[in-house]
Scaffold this active site. Structure first.
Site, short mmCIF file in Angstrom:
data_model
loop_
_atom_site.label_atom_id
_atom_site.label_comp_id
_atom_site.label_asym_id
_atom_site.label_seq_id
_atom_site.Cartn_x
_atom_site.Cartn_y
_atom_site.Cartn_z
N SER A 139 -14.01 -28.30 -60.11
CA SER A 139 -15.16 -27.94 -60.96
C SER A 139 -14.73 -27.54 -62.37
CB SER A 139 -15.93 -26.79 -60.33
OG SER A 139 -16.29 -27.11 -59.01
N CYS A 149 -15.04 -27.39 -54.10
CA CYS A 149 -16.49 -27.29 -54.01
C CYS A 149 -17.11 -28.54 -53.41
CB CYS A 149 -17.07 -27.01 -55.39
SG CYS A 149 -18.86 -27.04 -55.42
N CYS A 195 -18.42 -25.53 -51.11
CA CYS A 195 -19.87 -25.33 -51.33
C CYS A 195 -20.75 -26.45 -50.79
CB CYS A 195 -20.18 -25.18 -52.81
SG CYS A 195 -18.92 -24.36 -53.78
N LYS A 249 -20.35 -27.38 -46.99
CA LYS A 249 -20.76 -26.15 -46.27
C LYS A 249 -22.28 -26.04 -46.26
CE LYS A 249 -21.75 -22.81 -48.42
NZ LYS A 249 -20.92 -21.81 -49.07
N ALA A 271 0.92 -33.58 -60.39
CA ALA A 271 1.54 -33.39 -61.70
C ALA A 271 2.65 -32.35 -61.61
CB ALA A 271 0.48 -32.93 -62.70
N TYR A 299 -16.84 -14.04 -47.08
CA TYR A 299 -17.80 -15.12 -47.30
C TYR A 299 -17.65 -16.23 -46.24
CZ TYR A 299 -18.98 -14.02 -52.28
OH TYR A 299 -19.42 -13.47 -53.44
N GLU A 315 -20.24 -17.17 -43.14
CA GLU A 315 -20.98 -18.44 -43.28
C GLU A 315 -20.69 -19.36 -42.10
OE1 GLU A 315 -21.66 -18.77 -48.10
OE2 GLU A 315 -20.05 -19.96 -47.24
N ALA A 355 -24.10 -15.49 -53.81
CA ALA A 355 -24.86 -15.65 -52.58
C ALA A 355 -23.92 -15.95 -51.43
CB ALA A 355 -25.86 -16.79 -52.72
N HIS A 380 -48.30 -14.93 -54.91
CA HIS A 380 -48.70 -14.52 -53.56
C HIS A 380 -49.08 -15.71 -52.71
CE1 HIS A 380 -50.07 -11.64 -50.62
NE2 HIS A 380 -51.19 -12.33 -50.48
N GLU A 425 -42.31 -11.84 -54.45
CA GLU A 425 -43.24 -10.93 -55.13
C GLU A 425 -42.92 -9.47 -54.81
OE1 GLU A 425 -47.40 -10.91 -53.85
OE2 GLU A 425 -46.82 -11.83 -51.95
P1 NDP Z 1 -12.76 -13.09 -48.64
O1 NDP Z 1 -11.82 -12.49 -49.59
O2 NDP Z 1 -14.20 -13.13 -48.96
O3 NDP Z 1 -12.62 -12.40 -47.22
C1 NDP Z 1 -11.37 -12.33 -46.57
C2 NDP Z 1 -11.57 -11.62 -45.25
O4 NDP Z 1 -10.36 -11.70 -44.50
C3 NDP Z 1 -11.90 -10.15 -45.40
O5 NDP Z 1 -12.79 -9.80 -44.39
C4 NDP Z 1 -10.55 -9.48 -45.20
O6 NDP Z 1 -10.66 -8.20 -44.63
C5 NDP Z 1 -9.90 -10.39 -44.19
N1 NDP Z 1 -8.44 -10.42 -44.28
C6 NDP Z 1 -7.69 -10.57 -45.38
N2 NDP Z 1 -6.38 -10.58 -45.05
C7 NDP Z 1 -6.32 -10.44 -43.72
C8 NDP Z 1 -5.25 -10.37 -42.80
N3 NDP Z 1 -3.98 -10.45 -43.20
N4 NDP Z 1 -5.54 -10.21 -41.50
C9 NDP Z 1 -6.83 -10.13 -41.08
N5 NDP Z 1 -7.88 -10.17 -41.91
C10 NDP Z 1 -7.62 -10.34 -43.22
O7 NDP Z 1 -12.17 -14.56 -48.39
P2 NDP Z 1 -12.80 -15.86 -47.77
O8 NDP Z 1 -11.63 -16.59 -47.19
O9 NDP Z 1 -13.97 -15.57 -46.91
O10 NDP Z 1 -13.33 -16.62 -49.06
C11 NDP Z 1 -12.47 -16.82 -50.19
C12 NDP Z 1 -13.25 -16.79 -51.46
O11 NDP Z 1 -13.96 -18.01 -51.60
C13 NDP Z 1 -14.32 -15.71 -51.55
O12 NDP Z 1 -13.82 -14.48 -51.96
C14 NDP Z 1 -15.27 -16.29 -52.55
O13 NDP Z 1 -14.82 -15.95 -53.82
C15 NDP Z 1 -15.16 -17.79 -52.32
N6 NDP Z 1 -16.30 -18.28 -51.54
C16 NDP Z 1 -17.56 -18.19 -52.05
C17 NDP Z 1 -18.64 -18.65 -51.33
C18 NDP Z 1 -20.00 -18.53 -51.89
O14 NDP Z 1 -20.15 -18.33 -53.09
N7 NDP Z 1 -21.06 -18.61 -51.07
C19 NDP Z 1 -18.50 -19.25 -50.02
C20 NDP Z 1 -17.13 -19.27 -49.55
C21 NDP Z 1 -16.10 -18.81 -50.30
P3 NDP Z 1 -11.02 -6.89 -45.51
O15 NDP Z 1 -12.51 -6.92 -45.69
O16 NDP Z 1 -10.57 -5.79 -44.64
O17 NDP Z 1 -10.24 -7.04 -46.76
#
Ligand code: NDP
Length: 450
Positions: free
Chosen positions: A15, A43, A48, A51, A115, A177, A181, A340, A435, A440
């Site tokens: 992107s 994406c 995105c 998904k 690259a 996230y 999801e 979201a 409405h 709303e």
């Molecule tokens: P996130 O950072 O959102 O979540 C990672 C999760 O894994 C957290 O619950 C974290 O726990 C846990 N975790 C991290 N390290 C470990 C470990 N070593 N052992 C066990 N659990 C662990 O990452 P995602 O992979 O879900 O998504 C990556 C990114 O992609 C997101 O942050 C977002 O920016 C983007 N994304 C956006 C979407 C959207 O806009 N709808 C959809 C999908 C992805 P803890 O909470 O304890 O840290």
């Protein structure tokens, strides 16, 4: 003056990279782009877009169940995963072609291959060497799986879009996230779904009320959520997997998916040899203008591991191209970025959480509402919608909006415009509602939480 082959060489056609390449070329710059995999990046290919198509597929089970309340009889509804994947693949290929066509129309030279940066102005790709005045890294991120015994048995979100068949049972490790999801998608498609989250709540960083509400809603839908859950080891056990947890329990499942964050894709391009500064997580360190410590090398999007969202990478690509090649330089404003999560129910937020607002301002008002959406009066579906508004008392400005419920992302996108314009609670209150809608409620909120 050195004569380079290109003004800008972009590495990574996701992107952010594609937007920067097209915009720079449209301003008259000579631009090349290299992509080792598929055009459109995460994406379009593994994030995105596919998904969201899977999210739609997963919602039909509930919609079919709801239909009876509206007088419909649906017999023999059945689901075929390979058909969904084949149709999804066709749409992804269409988008890949659109990306390539736009690059072609902008007269960007395209290289298919990985690259390698040979020096601060030279790139080797597809058997050629090119020089460029500036090089932009927009190489995104890649799923991170921690080192656990049996790591070779797990899949990540990358694999979920091309499974041959759906498992009967899945264990999803993570609570961010991607974990929530996919838990919603798989549960909706009839997979017996368990989430293993190391912490006490899902969705770190979101408003606490939203986090609690989601966990309760997912549990009601039949998703098992194991909090404070750490995986020790995964063993293959015939066609199933035996997952040993730190609390002594074992989960038997057919598939283990890790959604434990993503790592910046910064290795293997020659950056370390050139001395480009990376942080401990491998993210390329850039200044406010996406410039690295080597002045001719830039980076943006997920490889810089700041705000890892597609629209942010696009905005960064646009801002960089404008700054370098046009008179109009509009920096990205990182405040109030709406976001979201396409779990069930959908979540969307913009602005501060209640905790962040309390930390930042001495005096805030919290408005909250929970109601049964009109569709659910006949659908028989036991699912409410919750909305929350945070107002800074001194200015009366709305500084945070959070919603969990159907269409939350569609609704919050519009609300984000009002918030960026500095709308006060009084402005929200004086706006006439549409409405009957859920939206709303945001203009009729009176219930202040003590
Ligand atoms: P996130 O950072 O959102 O979540 C990672 C999760 O894994 C957290 O619950 C974290 O726990 C846990 N975790 C991290 N390290 C470990 C470990 N070593 N052992 C066990 N659990 C662990 O990452 P995602 O992979 O879900 O998504 C990556 C990114 O992609 C997101 O942050 C977002 O920016 C983007 N994304 C956006 C979407 C959207 O806009 N709808 C959809 C999908 C992805 P803890 O909470 O304890 O840290």
């Amino acid at each position: 003056m050195t004569d380079y082959d290109y003004d800008l060489f972009v590495v990574g056609a996701g992107s952010g990279g594609v937007r920067a390449a097209n915009m720079a070329a449209n301003q008259g710059a000579r631009v090349a782009i290299a992509e080792v995999r598929h055009f459109g990046g995460t994406c379009v290919n593994l994030g995105c877009v596919p998904k969201k198509l899977l999210v739609y597929a997963s919602q039909f089970k509930d919609d079919f169940a709801a239909a009876a309340g509206f007088g419909w009889t649906l017999d023999n509804a059945s689901f075929d995963w390979p058909s969904l994947i084949a149709n999804k693949d066709r749409e992804v290929e269409r988008l890949q072609a659109v990306y390539q066509k736009h690059l072609q129309q902008s007269r960007v030279t395209v290289f298919n291959g990985k690259a390698q940066l040979l020096d601060a102005h030279t790139v080797a790709v597809a058997g050629e060497q090119c020089t460029a005045k500036r090089i932009l890294l927009a190489t995104g991120g890649w799923p991170f799986v921690p080192d656990i015994a049996g790591k070779q048995h797990v899949v990540t979100s990358n694999d979920m879009f091309s499974l041959d068949k759906l498992p009967e049972r899945i264990l999803i490790v993570g609570g961010g996230y991607i974990a929530v999801e996919f838990a919603s998608i798989l549960n909706g498609l009839g997979v017996d779904t368990t989430v293993c989250q190391r912490g006490e709540k899902l969705l770190e960083g979101f408003d606490e009320d939203i986090r609690d509400y989601l966990a309760a809603a997912m549990s009601r839908q039949g998703i098992k959520i194991l909090f404070n859950c750490d995986v020790l080891a995964i063993e293959a056990n015939g066609t199933a997997f035996s997952v040993s947890l730190a609390d002594g329990n074992t989960v038997i499942t057919d598939l283990v998916m890790y959604a434990t964050g993503r790592t910046p894709n910064s290795r293997g391009f020659g950056l370390e040899q050139l001395g480009v500064a990376l942080d401990d997580n491998g993210a390329i360190i850039v200044d406010a203008h996406y410039q690295t410590n080597l002045p001719s090398i830039y980076a943006l999007g997920d490889v810089t591991d700041r705000v890892n969202l597609t629209p942010v990478a696009i905005a960064e690509g646009e801002a960089l191209a404008q700054r370098l090649y046009s008179e109009r330089a509009q920096p990205v404003d990182y405040d109030n970025i709406p976001t979201a999560v396409f779990c069930q129910p959908n979540i969307a937020s913009v602005g501060l959480t209640e905790a962040e607002a309390r930390e930042k301002y001495p005096d805030i008002d919290i408005f909250k509402t929970e109601f049964k959406p009109i569709k659910n009066t006949l659908s028989g579906r036991d699912e409410n919608t919750m909305m929350k508004m945070i107002v800074e008392c001194g200015s009366n400005r709305v500084i945070g909006l959070h919603m969990i419920g159907a269409d939350a992302p569609e609704i919050i996108q519009g609300m984000a415009v009002a918030m960026r314009a500095g709308a006060t609670k009084a402005i929200f209150d004086s706006t006439i509602g549409i409405h009957p809608t859920s939206a709303e409620e945001f203009v009729t909120m009176t219930r202040k939480i003590p």
